[in-house]
Design a protein around this motif. Structure first.
Motif, PDB file in Angstrom:
ATOM      1  N   GLU A  14      -5.802  -9.424  -7.211  1.00  0.00           N
ATOM      2  CA  GLU A  14      -6.304  -8.289  -6.431  1.00  0.00           C
ATOM      3  C   GLU A  14      -6.729  -8.683  -5.015  1.00  0.00           C
ATOM      4  OE1 GLU A  14      -8.120  -5.615 -10.074  1.00  0.00           O
ATOM      5  OE2 GLU A  14      -9.406  -7.066  -9.095  1.00  0.00           O
ATOM      6  N   GLY A  44      -5.772  -9.443   4.869  1.00  0.00           N
ATOM      7  CA  GLY A  44      -6.365  -8.387   4.059  1.00  0.00           C
ATOM      8  C   GLY A  44      -6.216  -7.005   4.665  1.00  0.00           C
ATOM      9  N   THR A  68       0.722  -5.042   1.088  1.00  0.00           N
ATOM     10  CA  THR A  68       0.671  -3.789   0.337  1.00  0.00           C
ATOM     11  C   THR A  68       1.725  -2.809   0.862  1.00  0.00           C
ATOM     12  OG1 THR A  68      -1.678  -4.176  -0.054  1.00  0.00           O
ATOM     13  CG2 THR A  68      -0.882  -1.945  -0.436  1.00  0.00           C
ATOM     14  N   GLY A 123      -4.221 -14.420   2.253  1.00  0.00           N
ATOM     15  CA  GLY A 123      -5.204 -15.108   3.079  1.00  0.00           C
ATOM     16  C   GLY A 123      -6.606 -15.102   2.471  1.00  0.00           C
ATOM     17  N   ARG A 126     -17.316  -7.094  -3.341  1.00  0.00           N
ATOM     18  CA  ARG A 126     -16.115  -6.628  -4.042  1.00  0.00           C
ATOM     19  C   ARG A 126     -15.212  -7.801  -4.417  1.00  0.00           C
ATOM     20  NH1 ARG A 126     -10.700  -5.665  -2.649  1.00  0.00           N
ATOM     21  NH2 ARG A 126     -11.027  -5.741  -0.410  1.00  0.00           N
ATOM     22  N   SER A 172      -5.657 -10.588  -1.207  1.00  0.00           N
ATOM     23  CA  SER A 172      -4.474 -10.870  -0.389  1.00  0.00           C
ATOM     24  C   SER A 172      -4.258 -12.381  -0.302  1.00  0.00           C
ATOM     25  CB  SER A 172      -4.659 -10.279   0.999  1.00  0.00           C
ATOM     26  OG  SER A 172      -5.498 -11.103   1.775  1.00  0.00           O
TER      27      SER A 172
HETATM   28  N1  LIG Z   1      -3.746  -5.060  -7.045  1.00  0.00           N
HETATM   29  C1  LIG Z   1      -4.812  -4.880  -6.256  1.00  0.00           C
HETATM   30  N2  LIG Z   1      -5.966  -4.414  -6.746  1.00  0.00           N
HETATM   31  C2  LIG Z   1      -7.043  -4.245  -5.955  1.00  0.00           C
HETATM   32  N3  LIG Z   1      -7.064  -4.500  -4.629  1.00  0.00           N
HETATM   33  C3  LIG Z   1      -5.950  -4.967  -4.084  1.00  0.00           C
HETATM   34  C4  LIG Z   1      -4.749  -5.186  -4.844  1.00  0.00           C
HETATM   35  N4  LIG Z   1      -3.790  -5.665  -4.016  1.00  0.00           N
HETATM   36  C5  LIG Z   1      -4.354  -5.740  -2.791  1.00  0.00           C
HETATM   37  N5  LIG Z   1      -5.646  -5.314  -2.818  1.00  0.00           N
HETATM   38  C6  LIG Z   1      -6.557  -5.251  -1.674  1.00  0.00           C
HETATM   39  O1  LIG Z   1      -5.897  -4.559  -0.629  1.00  0.00           O
HETATM   40  C7  LIG Z   1      -6.235  -5.135   0.648  1.00  0.00           C
HETATM   41  C8  LIG Z   1      -4.961  -5.453   1.405  1.00  0.00           C
HETATM   42  O2  LIG Z   1      -4.286  -6.529   0.790  1.00  0.00           O
HETATM   43  P1  LIG Z   1      -2.887  -7.100   1.305  1.00  0.00           P
HETATM   44  O3  LIG Z   1      -2.472  -8.126   0.320  1.00  0.00           O
HETATM   45  O4  LIG Z   1      -1.964  -5.987   1.594  1.00  0.00           O
HETATM   46  O5  LIG Z   1      -3.322  -7.784   2.684  1.00  0.00           O
HETATM   47  P2  LIG Z   1      -2.435  -8.585   3.748  1.00  0.00           P
HETATM   48  O6  LIG Z   1      -2.497  -7.840   5.025  1.00  0.00           O
HETATM   49  O7  LIG Z   1      -1.100  -8.871   3.185  1.00  0.00           O
HETATM   50  O8  LIG Z   1      -3.280  -9.905   3.914  1.00  0.00           O
HETATM   51  P3  LIG Z   1      -2.829 -11.465   4.045  1.00  0.00           P
HETATM   52  O9  LIG Z   1      -2.395 -11.636   5.443  1.00  0.00           O
HETATM   53  O10 LIG Z   1      -4.115 -12.214   3.758  1.00  0.00           O
HETATM   54  O11 LIG Z   1      -1.781 -11.719   3.020  1.00  0.00           O
HETATM   55  C9  LIG Z   1      -7.148  -6.319   0.353  1.00  0.00           C
HETATM   56  O12 LIG Z   1      -8.472  -5.939   0.561  1.00  0.00           O
HETATM   57  C10 LIG Z   1      -6.907  -6.618  -1.125  1.00  0.00           C
HETATM   58  O13 LIG Z   1      -8.070  -7.154  -1.734  1.00  0.00           O
END
Ligand SMILES: Nc1ncnc2c1ncn2[C@@H]1O[C@H](COP(=O)(O)OP(=O)(O)OP(=O)(O)O)[C@@H](O)[C@H]1O
Ligand SMILES: Nc1ncnc2c1ncn2[C@@H]1O[C@H](COP(=O)(O)OP(=O)(O)OP(=O)(O)O)[C@@H](O)[C@H]1O
Ligand SMILES: [Mg+2]
Ligand SMILES: [Mg+2]
Lengths: 269, 282
Positions: free
Chosen positions: B155, A49, A54, B159, B147, B157
């Motif tokens: 929305e 997260g 992203t 994990g 949230r 990630s």
């Molecule tokens: N489309 C979206 N709308 C709202 N929030 C989002 C969206 N995409 C991602 N987020 C939020 O952005 C944050 C970062 O998410 P991201 O998927 O980049 O994490 P990550 O580092 O890839 O995690 P993981 O290792 O679990 O895959 C999280 O809190 C997630 O809930």
């Protein structure tokens, strides 16, 4: 750090991504900057997260809502990308099931990018790429639901490779693979990097995979890069930030008592 | 471990008729499980997920499942009625699927799905279901449970999706949890924190755990015993702490494929598969 030398293939400068409003607002990526020289692999590791996917989605043009500067092959990128961009850069998604069309066979999934980019000799390309990811011809006419998790992930990797891009953005590309197939896929990626000078950005939770594949890496926690380091520093086990050090302890394996000593590094930096 | 196993599987077969012939996904495997942590590792496509799904009778058509014996806590899982199976799935055996986001409803808020799953098995007021759901999200180390409760699956990630599934599957307090690559998308710190929750449920409440994973080091340090599968068969079953010293050439081959943190960057060893492994299982 090897990031000082070589032509930058990817430059990210003060990237910010914000989702949602009010109580649902998430500042998912805060002022993230890094550069990846051509022909090297840049690792992104960090908390679940923390914004790794992203960052990749902004790089690949999938999420147009970002601010900051992103340059690829020397060209500043607008939020939306054109067809030529996808010949240059391809992404392997973290969630292979979601990224494969459920009603298309493997053959059609691989044929589509070839048709869009009008590449010659699709038959040969499909056969070769399936072989490269360790899927025999038996798999060519199966649907995604007829595959195991790791087989689906390999189809996703094959789809990215088939256009022969110069940049691959890889989001946990081997997390659903057993270690033998993982070794084959990682060797393939390394070979492509050596032979064709490809540039990779690799998101992985596995520090050994990162150490094996990457030249440099950034460690993310809660939307920010807490530390950037050369892989040599990781191998010498001398990261600076306490969060990175905790990751190193955790990667040694499960230890019930050690878990209780983990700290939370929320909202700093 | 008590002497009577929680789960006993004997000679399980799963096959899929396809246009190009029959795919034999599982070819006669047997194992039993007490109130312990049993790891299943092995080749991609070797039948790990199908083994997990057959226990819950969740192998989808046109898959065919047969076994000499499939018994959970004295219940014959092959003979149980559909209604009995629904009760077992909701209350006694939970399964965390390998593709968590795919298992969630894309147009329903994450929290409502957890709360709803809870309320189909337990007669509780909506407010209580919400409170429990938030509590579970917090237990699996979700940072902003309020949230995430309101978020849609796309929305969150990768994990976070996995932890949401784990939260959902733990709410009914199952006797047996089948977890299919439940933590593969988690960073190592959160992964161990989530495993500690499962560990405590096994040691304190006597839950049985089947833990399917590709991470050999993790399985060796976390589980009690490990089943090693290849091409639908069991190659060997060993104590997890002795995995390093496993004898079977397939297991040895797997251990040799692992990258190491002090890697010199040379090609990783790959496995040379011996056709004999296809023929001889345990
Ligand atoms: N489309 C979206 N709308 C709202 N929030 C989002 C969206 N995409 C991602 N987020 C939020 O952005 C944050 C970062 O998410 P991201 O998927 O980049 O994490 P990550 O580092 O890839 O995690 P993981 O290792 O679990 O895959 C999280 O809190 C997630 O809930
Ligand atoms: N509907 C289907 N039709 C034909 N073959 C199928 C079908 N579903 C699964 N299979 C095959 O059954 C075999 C076992 O699948 P399973 O999902 O159990 O593998 P797995 O051990 O979980 O692998 P992974 O580690 O990659 O998830 C695979 O070779 C897969 O291709
Ligand atoms: Mg991610
Ligand atoms: Mg599987």
């Amino acid at each position: 750090m090897s990031g000082e030398t070589g032509r930058a293939m990817i430059e990210v400068d003060k990237l910010n991504v914000i989702f949602g409003l009010g109580a649902d607002r998430v500042h998912a990526v805060r002022d993230v900057s890094f550069r990846v020289p051509e022909g090297t692999t840049f690792g992104l590791v960090g908390e679940s997260g923390s914004g790794k996917s992203t960052v990749l989605r902004a790089l690949s043009g999938l999420n147009p809502d970002w601010s900051g500067r992103v340059a690829v092959a020397g060209q500043a990128q607008k939020p939306r990308r054109d067809k030529a961009f996808y010949k240059l850069a391809q992404m392997v998604f973290q969630d292979p099931y979601g990224s494969l069309h459920p009603r298309h066979t493997v053959d059609r999934i691989l044929m589509e990018p070839l048709a869009i980019h009008r590449l010659e000799d699709p038959e040969r390309r499909i056969e070769r790429v399936l072989g490269e990811v360790g899927l025999g011809p038996d798999f060519r006419f199966r649907y995604p639901h007829q595959l195991s998790g790791g087989q689906r992930q390999r189809v996703a990797i094959a789809r990215a490779l088939i256009l022969e891009p110069r940049i691959l953005l890889l989001d946990e590309p081997t997390s659903a693979l057993d270690v033998s197939v993982q070794a084959e896929v990682l060797n393939l990626l390394q070979r492509l990097k050596q032979e064709r000078g490809l540039t990779f950005v690799l998101v992985s939770h596995n520090l050994s995979v990162v150490a094996h594949m990457c030249d440099d890496l950034a460690v993310m926690n809660h939307g920010v890069v807490v530390e950037e380091l050369a892989v040599a520093q990781l191998k010498r086990r001398e990261p600076q930030h306490p969060y990175t050090r905790q990751l190193m302890v955790a990667s040694l394996g499960y230890d019930r008592a050690a878990v209780d000593r983990f700290e939370d590094f929320a909202r700093e930096g | 471990m008590s002497d009577k196993p929680l789960l006993a599987i004997e000679d399980l077969h799963v096959s899929f008729p396809t246009r190009k012939g029959v795919v034999e996904a599982v070819r006669g495997i047997s194992f039993s499980l007490g109130r312990e942590k049993l790891g299943i590792v092995g080749e991609s496509g070797s039948g790990k997920s199908m083994t997990g799904r057959s226990i819950l009778r969740l192998v989808s058509r046109p898959g065919i499942v047969t076994a000499k014996r499939m018994e959970f806590d004295g219940i014959d899982l092959q003979r149980a009625s559909a209604a009995q199976m629904r009760r077992i799935r909701g209350q006694r055996i939970s399964m965390v699927m390998q593709d968590p986001k795919f298992s969630l409803n894309p147009v329903m808020r994450v929290g409502e799905q957890i709360a709803e799953a809870y309320r189909t098995h337990e007669k509780v007021a909506p407010a209580e279901a919400k409170r429990r759901s938030l509590e579970m999200l917090k237990a699996v180390r979700i940072r902003d449970p309020e949230r995430v409760y309101r978020a849609y699956p796309h929305e969150v990630s990768g994990g976070m999706g996995q932890r949401i599934m784990i939260a959902m599957m733990l709410i009914p307090d199952p006797d047996l949890l089948i977890a299919d690559e439940p933590t593969s998308a988690l960073d190592v710190t959160v992964q161990l924190q989530v495993l500690a929750i499962l560990d405590d449920l096994v040691t304190q409440r006597g839950m049985g755990l089947i833990f399917i994973s590709h991470d050999l080091n993790l399985v060796a340090s976390f589980c009690d015993r490990v089943v090693i599968m290849y091409a639908g068969r069991v190659m060997e079953i060993c104590d997890a702490k002795n995995l390093d010293a496993a004898q079977h050439p397939y297991t040895r081959g797997l251990l040799n494929c692992l990258p190491r943190i002090d890697s010199d960057g040379r090609d990783l060893a790959v496995l040379r598969r011996d056709p004999a492994w296809m023929e001889h299982g345990l």
